[in-house]
Design a protein around this motif. Structure first.
Motif, mmCIF file in Angstrom:
data_model
loop_
_atom_site.group_PDB
_atom_site.id
_atom_site.type_symbol
_atom_site.label_atom_id
_atom_site.label_comp_id
_atom_site.label_asym_id
_atom_site.label_seq_id
_atom_site.Cartn_x
_atom_site.Cartn_y
_atom_site.Cartn_z
ATOM 1 N N MET A 79 0.835 -1.185 0.000
ATOM 2 C CA MET A 79 0.000 0.000 0.000
ATOM 3 C C MET A 79 0.870 1.236 0.000
ATOM 4 S SD MET A 79 -3.453 -0.192 2.116
ATOM 5 C CE MET A 79 -4.636 -1.364 1.566
ATOM 6 N N VAL A 80 0.351 2.265 -0.619
ATOM 7 C CA VAL A 80 1.014 3.560 -0.656
ATOM 8 C C VAL A 80 0.183 4.519 0.177
ATOM 9 C CG1 VAL A 80 1.618 5.485 -2.142
ATOM 10 C CG2 VAL A 80 1.958 3.156 -2.936
ATOM 11 N N THR A 81 0.837 5.261 1.055
ATOM 12 C CA THR A 81 0.158 6.269 1.859
ATOM 13 C C THR A 81 0.812 7.601 1.571
ATOM 14 O OG1 THR A 81 -0.246 4.629 3.579
ATOM 15 C CG2 THR A 81 -0.490 6.930 4.205
ATOM 16 N N PHE A 82 -0.019 8.626 1.349
ATOM 17 C CA PHE A 82 0.539 9.955 1.115
ATOM 18 C C PHE A 82 -0.394 11.024 1.648
ATOM 19 C CE2 PHE A 82 -1.684 8.714 -2.740
ATOM 20 C CZ PHE A 82 -2.459 9.822 -3.055
ATOM 21 N N LEU A 83 0.175 12.229 1.802
ATOM 22 C CA LEU A 83 -0.549 13.393 2.297
ATOM 23 C C LEU A 83 -0.288 14.549 1.349
ATOM 24 C CD1 LEU A 83 -2.024 15.100 4.535
ATOM 25 C CD2 LEU A 83 0.251 15.431 5.538
ATOM 26 N N LEU A 84 -1.356 15.213 0.937
ATOM 27 C CA LEU A 84 -1.257 16.426 0.127
ATOM 28 C C LEU A 84 -1.816 17.571 0.961
ATOM 29 C CD1 LEU A 84 -2.757 14.944 -3.146
ATOM 30 C CD2 LEU A 84 -0.328 15.294 -2.659
ATOM 31 N N GLU A 85 -1.159 18.723 0.918
ATOM 32 C CA GLU A 85 -1.617 19.903 1.657
ATOM 33 C C GLU A 85 -1.683 21.084 0.697
ATOM 34 O OE1 GLU A 85 0.129 20.454 5.669
ATOM 35 O OE2 GLU A 85 1.466 18.833 5.032
ATOM 36 N N LEU B 178 4.295 3.012 -7.067
ATOM 37 C CA LEU B 178 2.975 3.616 -7.241
ATOM 38 C C LEU B 178 2.887 4.995 -6.582
ATOM 39 C CD1 LEU B 178 0.075 3.118 -8.288
ATOM 40 C CD2 LEU B 178 -0.407 1.985 -6.116
ATOM 41 N N GLY B 179 3.703 5.233 -5.553
ATOM 42 C CA GLY B 179 3.632 6.477 -4.786
ATOM 43 C C GLY B 179 3.823 7.743 -5.594
ATOM 44 N N PRO B 180 4.947 7.913 -6.305
ATOM 45 C CA PRO B 180 5.155 9.171 -7.046
ATOM 46 C C PRO B 180 4.076 9.477 -8.079
ATOM 47 C CG PRO B 180 7.238 8.046 -6.742
ATOM 48 C CD PRO B 180 6.158 7.087 -6.285
ATOM 49 N N PRO B 181 3.661 8.517 -8.929
ATOM 50 C CA PRO B 181 2.598 8.877 -9.875
ATOM 51 C C PRO B 181 1.258 9.159 -9.179
ATOM 52 C CG PRO B 181 3.369 6.629 -10.302
ATOM 53 C CD PRO B 181 4.217 7.201 -9.214
ATOM 54 N N ALA B 182 0.967 8.462 -8.082
ATOM 55 C CA ALA B 182 -0.287 8.717 -7.355
ATOM 56 C C ALA B 182 -0.279 10.114 -6.763
ATOM 57 C CB ALA B 182 -0.492 7.671 -6.259
ATOM 58 N N GLY C 194 -2.405 15.178 -6.712
ATOM 59 C CA GLY C 194 -2.030 16.579 -6.481
ATOM 60 C C GLY C 194 -2.578 17.490 -7.560
ATOM 61 N N ARG C 195 -2.460 17.070 -8.817
ATOM 62 C CA ARG C 195 -3.036 17.859 -9.927
ATOM 63 C C ARG C 195 -4.551 17.929 -9.813
ATOM 64 N NH1 ARG C 195 -0.598 19.086 -14.984
ATOM 65 N NH2 ARG C 195 -2.679 18.715 -15.788
ATOM 66 N N ALA C 196 -5.170 16.810 -9.437
ATOM 67 C CA ALA C 196 -6.622 16.786 -9.281
ATOM 68 C C ALA C 196 -7.043 17.760 -8.177
ATOM 69 C CB ALA C 196 -7.117 15.389 -8.971
ATOM 70 N N LEU C 197 -6.359 17.730 -7.051
ATOM 71 C CA LEU C 197 -6.677 18.621 -5.944
ATOM 72 C C LEU C 197 -6.539 20.084 -6.376
ATOM 73 C CD1 LEU C 197 -7.358 19.176 -2.999
ATOM 74 C CD2 LEU C 197 -4.968 18.704 -2.417
ATOM 75 N N ASN C 198 -5.453 20.412 -7.057
ATOM 76 C CA ASN C 198 -5.268 21.784 -7.556
ATOM 77 C C ASN C 198 -6.401 22.189 -8.484
ATOM 78 O OD1 ASN C 198 -2.852 21.814 -6.165
ATOM 79 N ND2 ASN C 198 -1.590 21.494 -7.986
#
Length: 146
Positions: free
Chosen positions: A1-7, A127-131, A136-140
């Motif tokens: 699993m990949v876990t990430f946080l976008l702010e 999978l982490g970097p492309p996700a 991130g682009r979607a959020l923006n």
């Protein structure tokens, strides 16, 4: 699993940032090759189910999600929405939090745990970097589009 946080910090009032991030069909306008269909009747709340269909033709897959926490922002509490991913290909969860930021802006936290079932687990780190990039682009895009 990949876990990430976008702010992100957006020049939007809390309720507008929340609205932009939780209108599910809008997600299909900012994620390439994706359309989003809400399965359950409005309004959105706990139990809402929607499907993001990504890909082209026979290479497309469905990412089925259910809203399991729905707490719009108030003056006292940040908004929090949790999505549980229940697709055959994509599993995990996402949390979208909207809280007051500096100068009347909104502060958005997007946490995600993502697993692509067809990939062997040893490939999860790839999978982490492309996700992070795609989400991130979607959020923006969601925060920019009225």
């Amino acid at each position: 699993m990949v876990t990430f946080l976008l702010e992100r910090t957006a020049p939007l009032p809390l309720d507008e940032a929340w609205r932009r991030l939780t209108q599910w069909p809008r997600h299909g306008t900012v994620v390439p090759l994706t359309s989003v269909t809400v399965i359950t009747a409005p309004p959105t709340g706990e139990g809402t189910v929607f499907v993001a269909r990504s890909g082209i033709g026979p290479l497309a897959f469905d990412d089925r999600m259910e809203v399991t926490v729905w707490r719009p922002p108030t003056d006292d509490l940040p908004g929090l929405c949790r999505l549980d991913k229940r697709g055959r290909v994509v599993t995990g969860w996402a949390e979208i939090e909207v809280r007051p930021g500096p100068g009347g802006r909104s502060r958005v936290l997007w946490r995600e745990e993502l697993r692509a079932r067809p990939l062997p687990r040893f490939l999860d780190p790839l999978l982490g970097p492309p996700a992070r990039y795609v989400f991130g682009r979607a959020l923006n895009g969601l925060l920019r589009q009225p």
